[in-house]
Write a protein that holds these residues in place. Structure first.
Motif, PDB file in Angstrom:
ATOM      1  N   ASP A  47       0.830  -1.203   0.000  1.00  0.00           N
ATOM      2  CA  ASP A  47       0.000   0.000   0.000  1.00  0.00           C
ATOM      3  C   ASP A  47       0.866   1.254   0.000  1.00  0.00           C
ATOM      4  N   ALA A  48       0.445   2.251  -0.765  1.00  0.00           N
ATOM      5  CA  ALA A  48       0.992   3.603  -0.677  1.00  0.00           C
ATOM      6  C   ALA A  48      -0.077   4.527  -1.240  1.00  0.00           C
ATOM      7  N   ILE A  49      -0.604   5.403  -0.386  1.00  0.00           N
ATOM      8  CA  ILE A  49      -1.737   6.251  -0.761  1.00  0.00           C
ATOM      9  C   ILE A  49      -1.410   7.701  -0.414  1.00  0.00           C
ATOM     10  N   LEU A  50      -1.586   8.591  -1.395  1.00  0.00           N
ATOM     11  CA  LEU A  50      -1.380  10.017  -1.173  1.00  0.00           C
ATOM     12  C   LEU A  50      -2.732  10.721  -1.149  1.00  0.00           C
ATOM     13  N   VAL A  51      -2.995  11.438  -0.051  1.00  0.00           N
ATOM     14  CA  VAL A  51      -4.209  12.252   0.070  1.00  0.00           C
ATOM     15  C   VAL A  51      -3.791  13.718  -0.042  1.00  0.00           C
ATOM     16  N   ILE A 153     -13.541  19.238   5.595  1.00  0.00           N
ATOM     17  CA  ILE A 153     -12.739  18.005   5.538  1.00  0.00           C
ATOM     18  C   ILE A 153     -12.482  17.512   6.955  1.00  0.00           C
ATOM     19  N   THR A 154     -12.734  16.221   7.193  1.00  0.00           N
ATOM     20  CA  THR A 154     -12.296  15.600   8.446  1.00  0.00           C
ATOM     21  C   THR A 154     -11.527  14.329   8.107  1.00  0.00           C
ATOM     22  N   LEU A 155     -10.439  14.137   8.804  1.00  0.00           N
ATOM     23  CA  LEU A 155      -9.619  12.930   8.679  1.00  0.00           C
ATOM     24  C   LEU A 155      -9.546  12.314  10.068  1.00  0.00           C
ATOM     25  N   ARG A 156     -10.270  11.217  10.260  1.00  0.00           N
ATOM     26  CA  ARG A 156     -10.396  10.650  11.606  1.00  0.00           C
ATOM     27  C   ARG A 156     -10.034   9.172  11.610  1.00  0.00           C
ATOM     28  N   PHE A 157      -9.278   8.769  12.628  1.00  0.00           N
ATOM     29  CA  PHE A 157      -8.977   7.347  12.802  1.00  0.00           C
ATOM     30  C   PHE A 157     -10.195   6.646  13.412  1.00  0.00           C
ATOM     31  N   LEU A 158     -10.656   5.593  12.764  1.00  0.00           N
ATOM     32  CA  LEU A 158     -11.746   4.777  13.311  1.00  0.00           C
ATOM     33  C   LEU A 158     -11.186   3.592  14.091  1.00  0.00           C
ATOM     34  N   GLY A 159      -9.968   3.224  13.789  1.00  0.00           N
ATOM     35  CA  GLY A 159      -9.343   2.091  14.456  1.00  0.00           C
ATOM     36  C   GLY A 159      -7.838   2.282  14.487  1.00  0.00           C
ATOM     37  N   PRO A 160      -7.116   1.493  15.320  1.00  0.00           N
ATOM     38  CA  PRO A 160      -7.663   0.346  16.046  1.00  0.00           C
ATOM     39  C   PRO A 160      -8.575   0.763  17.207  1.00  0.00           C
ATOM     40  N   VAL A 175      -7.106   2.448  10.866  1.00  0.00           N
ATOM     41  CA  VAL A 175      -8.185   2.599   9.880  1.00  0.00           C
ATOM     42  C   VAL A 175      -8.549   4.080   9.826  1.00  0.00           C
ATOM     43  N   LEU A 176      -8.460   4.670   8.636  1.00  0.00           N
ATOM     44  CA  LEU A 176      -8.644   6.118   8.510  1.00  0.00           C
ATOM     45  C   LEU A 176      -9.854   6.443   7.639  1.00  0.00           C
ATOM     46  N   HIS A 177     -10.679   7.380   8.126  1.00  0.00           N
ATOM     47  CA  HIS A 177     -11.878   7.807   7.395  1.00  0.00           C
ATOM     48  C   HIS A 177     -11.702   9.266   6.977  1.00  0.00           C
ATOM     49  N   LEU A 178     -11.880   9.529   5.690  1.00  0.00           N
ATOM     50  CA  LEU A 178     -11.774  10.878   5.151  1.00  0.00           C
ATOM     51  C   LEU A 178     -13.147  11.331   4.666  1.00  0.00           C
ATOM     52  N   LYS A 179     -13.599  12.471   5.161  1.00  0.00           N
ATOM     53  CA  LYS A 179     -14.885  13.029   4.714  1.00  0.00           C
ATOM     54  C   LYS A 179     -14.632  14.387   4.082  1.00  0.00           C
ATOM     55  N   HIS A 180     -15.126  14.549   2.851  1.00  0.00           N
ATOM     56  CA  HIS A 180     -15.018  15.831   2.157  1.00  0.00           C
ATOM     57  C   HIS A 180     -16.425  16.257   1.757  1.00  0.00           C
ATOM     58  N   ASN A 181     -17.009  17.132   2.544  1.00  0.00           N
ATOM     59  CA  ASN A 181     -18.385  17.570   2.355  1.00  0.00           C
ATOM     60  C   ASN A 181     -19.314  16.347   2.320  1.00  0.00           C
ATOM     61  N   LYS A 182     -19.896  16.026   1.144  1.00  0.00           N
ATOM     62  CA  LYS A 182     -20.834  14.894   1.067  1.00  0.00           C
ATOM     63  C   LYS A 182     -20.154  13.572   0.720  1.00  0.00           C
ATOM     64  N   LYS A 183     -18.860  13.615   0.417  1.00  0.00           N
ATOM     65  CA  LYS A 183     -18.163  12.416  -0.076  1.00  0.00           C
ATOM     66  C   LYS A 183     -17.215  11.855   0.978  1.00  0.00           C
TER      67      LYS A 183
END
Length: 286
Positions: A47-51, A153-160, A175-183
């Motif tokens: 895995d390698a992901i750029l936000v 924008i919110t970037l929140r850890f859901l886990g562990p 585990v990371l959750h990214l919210k951008h307005n409605k998406k």
């Protein structure tokens, strides 16, 4: 009268000076983000992901050992000079292996990782790279937010969600959750069934637009119950040549059942999702 007029003029001048001072002392309105881009970098089996937001660049994992130069090259190609955050989801080599090189060769402001260690050389190199930059880890755990400068924008850890056995590295995944307005985007690391059950029990999983499929499509992840709640419009399998049978037909069938459009980095290469907050658009990039 004249005295009253002078007094009112003084009050107006003082009010203007105060407003002027407030304006230039950094009290600014927090604006909405015009875009968010999420790049799933093709690093083979890993895995390698750029936000990217208008204000931040966040890297989630860095691929396996030897993949660091490829990741840095991709970041620079996308005009990334500073990483506001690096997230190591867990100590497995195919996620943490390239991060030492990234941290040594990029300006990094903060490093997040779950509170679990490993004895492998890849993980040791990662620790030494963080230490060499005189940085400390911020522990990734449920409820912690990565600060952003946009109000939508919110970037929140859901886990562990909790502590797992020390040998159970996958379920320790940040585990990371990214919210951008409605998406919304959900990055599962290598989280497996136990972590999914805990996330569901805490009612932390809801409908998402883009899912980074857990553990490269292992049959022990992405359960039917998990997908019933997440129902991703798009799913990404970050996968390469491997001896594990990833992605498994079980997971492929479960994703098909919820009508998720699936992208695989081994077939599509780098996959980029662009969000304007109301719509998410996928495309493949070189």
């Amino acid at each position: 009268d004249f005295i009253g007029g002078v007094r009112m003029k003084k009050i107006r001048v003082i009010s203007l000076v105060l407003l002027f001072a407030l304006f230039f002392t950094g009290i600014k309105e927090v604006t909405a983000a015009s875009y968010v881009q999420v790049h799933f970098i093709n690093v083979g089996q890993g895995d390698a992901i750029l936000v990217q937001t208008p204000n931040e660049n966040i890297l989630i994992d860095g691929g396996g050992k030897g993949k660091g130069p490829q990741v840095v090259s991709y970041l620079k190609k996308n005009k990334v000079t500073t990483l506001s955050a690096v997230v190591s989801t867990h100590p497995d080599a195919d996620h943490v292996g390239g991060l030492a090189y990234v941290i040594k060769n990029m300006k990094v402001n903060k490093v997040y990782a779950p509170n679990i260690s490993h004895t492998t050389l890849a993980y040791k190199d990662f620790l030494l790279a963080v230490k060499s930059k005189k940085m400390k880890f911020t522990v990734a755990k449920q409820g912690l937010e990565i600060p952003t400068k946009a109000k939508d924008i919110t970037l929140r850890f859901l886990g562990p969600v909790r502590a797992y056995a020390k040998s159970d590295l996958n379920n320790w995944s940040a585990v990371l959750h990214l919210k951008h307005n409605k998406k919304s985007f959900l990055f599962m690391g290598d989280a497996e069934n136990a972590a999914e059950k805990d996330l569901l029990a805490k009612k932390l999983i809801s409908k998402v637009d883009v899912l980074k499929v857990g553990h490269h499509g292992s049959k022990f992840s992405t359960s039917a119950k998990f997908l019933e709640k997440a129902v991703p419009a798009y799913s990404v399998l970050s996968v390469g040549k491997n001896g594990y049978g990833h992605p498994t037909s079980d997971v492929s069938n479960r994703l098909k059942k919820v009508k998720s459009t699936v992208y695989r980095t081994d077939k599509s290469g780098n996959v980029l999702f662009s969000s304007n907050g109301l719509k998410v658009t996928p495309r493949m990039v070189r």
